[in-house]
Design a protein around this motif. Structure first.
Motif, mmCIF file in Angstrom:
data_model
loop_
_atom_site.group_PDB
_atom_site.id
_atom_site.type_symbol
_atom_site.label_atom_id
_atom_site.label_comp_id
_atom_site.label_asym_id
_atom_site.label_seq_id
_atom_site.Cartn_x
_atom_site.Cartn_y
_atom_site.Cartn_z
ATOM 1 N N ASP A 144 0.826 -1.214 0.000
ATOM 2 C CA ASP A 144 0.000 0.000 0.000
ATOM 3 C C ASP A 144 0.858 1.260 0.000
ATOM 4 N N ALA A 145 1.931 1.241 0.790
ATOM 5 C CA ALA A 145 2.794 2.438 0.865
ATOM 6 C C ALA A 145 3.501 2.693 -0.465
ATOM 7 N N VAL A 146 4.027 1.639 -1.084
ATOM 8 C CA VAL A 146 4.734 1.814 -2.364
ATOM 9 C C VAL A 146 3.761 2.243 -3.455
ATOM 10 N N LEU A 147 2.567 1.662 -3.470
ATOM 11 C CA LEU A 147 1.593 1.995 -4.509
ATOM 12 C C LEU A 147 1.116 3.442 -4.374
ATOM 13 N N ARG A 148 0.900 3.895 -3.161
ATOM 14 C CA ARG A 148 0.504 5.293 -2.969
ATOM 15 C C ARG A 148 1.611 6.245 -3.435
ATOM 16 N N ALA A 149 2.860 5.875 -3.163
ATOM 17 C CA ALA A 149 3.967 6.734 -3.588
ATOM 18 C C ALA A 149 4.100 6.772 -5.107
ATOM 19 N N LEU A 150 3.851 5.658 -5.785
ATOM 20 C CA LEU A 150 3.972 5.621 -7.236
ATOM 21 C C LEU A 150 2.846 6.383 -7.922
ATOM 22 N N ASP A 152 1.173 8.981 -6.581
ATOM 23 C CA ASP A 152 1.126 10.372 -6.133
ATOM 24 C C ASP A 152 2.201 11.171 -6.867
ATOM 25 N N ASP A 153 1.781 11.951 -7.854
ATOM 26 C CA ASP A 153 2.752 12.733 -8.625
ATOM 27 C C ASP A 153 3.309 13.916 -7.848
ATOM 28 N N GLY A 154 2.631 14.330 -6.778
ATOM 29 C CA GLY A 154 3.097 15.478 -6.026
ATOM 30 C C GLY A 154 4.121 15.154 -4.966
ATOM 31 N N ALA A 155 4.392 13.864 -4.728
ATOM 32 C CA ALA A 155 5.333 13.469 -3.666
ATOM 33 C C ALA A 155 6.728 13.269 -4.235
ATOM 34 N N HIS A 156 7.301 14.301 -4.806
ATOM 35 C CA HIS A 156 8.653 14.206 -5.363
ATOM 36 C C HIS A 156 9.679 14.390 -4.241
ATOM 37 N N GLY A 157 10.720 13.591 -4.297
ATOM 38 C CA GLY A 157 11.794 13.713 -3.325
ATOM 39 C C GLY A 157 11.473 13.204 -1.942
ATOM 40 N N ALA A 158 10.432 12.378 -1.817
ATOM 41 C CA ALA A 158 10.045 11.841 -0.515
ATOM 42 C C ALA A 158 10.231 10.335 -0.524
ATOM 43 N N PRO A 159 10.887 9.768 0.482
ATOM 44 C CA PRO A 159 11.058 8.308 0.532
ATOM 45 C C PRO A 159 9.761 7.621 0.944
ATOM 46 N N VAL A 160 9.714 6.318 0.725
ATOM 47 C CA VAL A 160 8.569 5.509 1.140
ATOM 48 C C VAL A 160 8.885 4.903 2.504
ATOM 49 N N THR A 161 8.037 5.184 3.465
ATOM 50 C CA THR A 161 8.208 4.656 4.821
ATOM 51 C C THR A 161 6.957 3.899 5.237
ATOM 52 N N VAL A 162 7.138 2.990 6.174
ATOM 53 C CA VAL A 162 6.045 2.144 6.667
ATOM 54 C C VAL A 162 6.007 2.237 8.178
ATOM 55 N N ASP A 163 4.805 2.342 8.723
ATOM 56 C CA ASP A 163 4.612 2.338 10.172
ATOM 57 C C ASP A 163 4.353 0.899 10.618
ATOM 58 N N PRO A 164 5.246 0.278 11.407
ATOM 59 C CA PRO A 164 5.043 -1.126 11.809
ATOM 60 C C PRO A 164 4.034 -1.310 12.933
ATOM 61 N N ALA A 165 3.431 -0.236 13.434
ATOM 62 C CA ALA A 165 2.508 -0.367 14.561
ATOM 63 C C ALA A 165 1.330 -1.297 14.261
ATOM 64 N N PRO A 166 0.660 -1.213 13.090
ATOM 65 C CA PRO A 166 -0.438 -2.167 12.825
ATOM 66 C C PRO A 166 0.025 -3.615 12.795
ATOM 67 N N VAL A 167 1.223 -3.851 12.259
ATOM 68 C CA VAL A 167 1.741 -5.225 12.222
ATOM 69 C C VAL A 167 2.021 -5.728 13.644
ATOM 70 N N ILE A 168 2.634 -4.878 14.463
ATOM 71 C CA ILE A 168 2.925 -5.276 15.845
ATOM 72 C C ILE A 168 1.636 -5.525 16.608
#
Length: 342
Positions: A144-150, A152-168
């Motif tokens: 989901d995080a990678v797909l949203r970043a791909l 979103d044309d306005g998110a230039h220069g921003a890395p893809v990060t994931v919050d592990p809280a839901p998994v934990i």
């Protein structure tokens, strides 16, 4: 009014004169050969159609197969039981625990004694139901995080990060349901774990847009070129045969490209111990693409064989069928009555 017999005889004599041939006695005029430009144009159209077949299949797989989160999670779910993948995950979890412990406490001499126990605990965790739950949740969150970043044309220069809280939280709930001691004390902290760097995201975003456009236009363009090539051809049966062979060749090239991509992907990995796990992931993601490539080979060869068989044996069968239908049974001659002797 009856025609004059003298005029009729004169006409017959004129037809019999040397240098003049009657229409009935004239030799049949051969049909004109089809123009060469039709064959050339048909060959060009069919060549482009066959070249677009593997590219269209690859673009459709990348744009529709890999971008479906549910399908991606279902594809990756069986890998939770793969031994190579479990070993790679256990090593990554063990190294992460030891790294976090080393930041808080100086575990220099203690690391050699505690390390094996941590890795054994991580391997044991990969055999539990909580690990499978965490595996599915982590794959869904990362996708989901990678797909949203791909997208979103306005998110230039921003890395893809994931919050592990839901998994934990899911793992904590699963461990609590299994009555694991102290499971309710596992902290659920919100943090951001980087998945893709900013420069990688910008490069993949451009490729994603190209694949999205190609997946929309290449399949109909291939179909239009194939139909036009068959319609323009002077001998359509030969055109169908060439199209079938070209489709089979495109499927074989696609299967070869998948195999070469696997070799190059595994060769670029710095850690040789985790290459079997990466190979298992690559094989799971490209299983549909390999199936499509072999289907193209079988379908193309079947179409070419069918066109060749009908071209070789079709006229003979039609001639036999026509001969049987036009045959008229001849009645036996009636014997003449004999005169009785006086």
């Amino acid at each position: 009014m009856r025609p004059d017999p003298v005029v009729a005889l004169a006409g017959r004599a004129a037809g019999a004169l040397p240098g003049r041939v009657s229409k009935r006695d004239r030799a049949p005029v051969p049909e004109r050969a089809p123009p060469r430009w039709r064959n050339v144009l048909s060959a060009v159209l069919l060549t482009f159609a066959c070249l677009l077949v593997p590219f269209g299949a690859l673009a459709s797989w990348a744009a529709h197969g890999l971008t479906d989160t549910g399908r991606y999670v279902r594809t990756m779910a069986p890998l939770a039981a793969d031994p190579d993948v479990r070993r790679a995950v256990a090593d990554a979890v063990g190294e992460g625990v030891m790294r976090e412990a080393g930041r808080k406490v100086d575990t220099g001499p203690l690391r050699g004694a505690v390390g094996p126990f941590v890795h054994d605990a991580a391997r044991s965790f990969t055999r539990t139901e909580a690990y499978r739950t965490a595996w599915d949740a982590a794959n869904r969150a990362v996708h989901d995080a990678v797909l949203r970043a791909l997208r979103d044309d306005g998110a230039h220069g921003a890395p893809v990060t994931v919050d592990p809280a839901p998994v934990i939280a899911r793992v904590k709930q699963q461990l609590s349901d299994d009555h694991v001691p102290f499971a309710h004390r596992i902290p659920v902290t919100h943090t951001r774990i980087p998945v893709l760097l900013a420069e990688d995201v910008d490069r993949l975003r451009k490729g994603y847009h190209v694949l999205d456009i190609a997946a929309f236009w290449l399949p109909p363009a291939t179909a239009v070129l194939a139909v036009a090539g068959i319609a323009v051809a002077a001998c359509r049966r030969r055109a169908v045969t060439a199209l079938g062979l070209g489709t089979a060749l495109g499927g074989a090239l696609l299967a070869l490209a998948v195999a070469i991509g696997r070799r190059l992907t595994l060769a670029d990995l710095p850690d040789a111990l985790h290459r079997p796990a990466a190979g298992a992931v690559y094989d799971a993601l490209t299983a549909t693409l390999r199936t499509v490539s072999w289907l193209l080979c079988v379908l193309g060869l079947a179409v070419a064989a069918g066109a060749w068989i009908t071209g070789r044996y079709g006229p003979r069968l039609a001639a036999r069928r026509h001969a049987r239908g036009s045959a008229v049974p001849v009645a036996d001659p009636v014997p003449e009555p004999t005169r009785a002797r006086a």
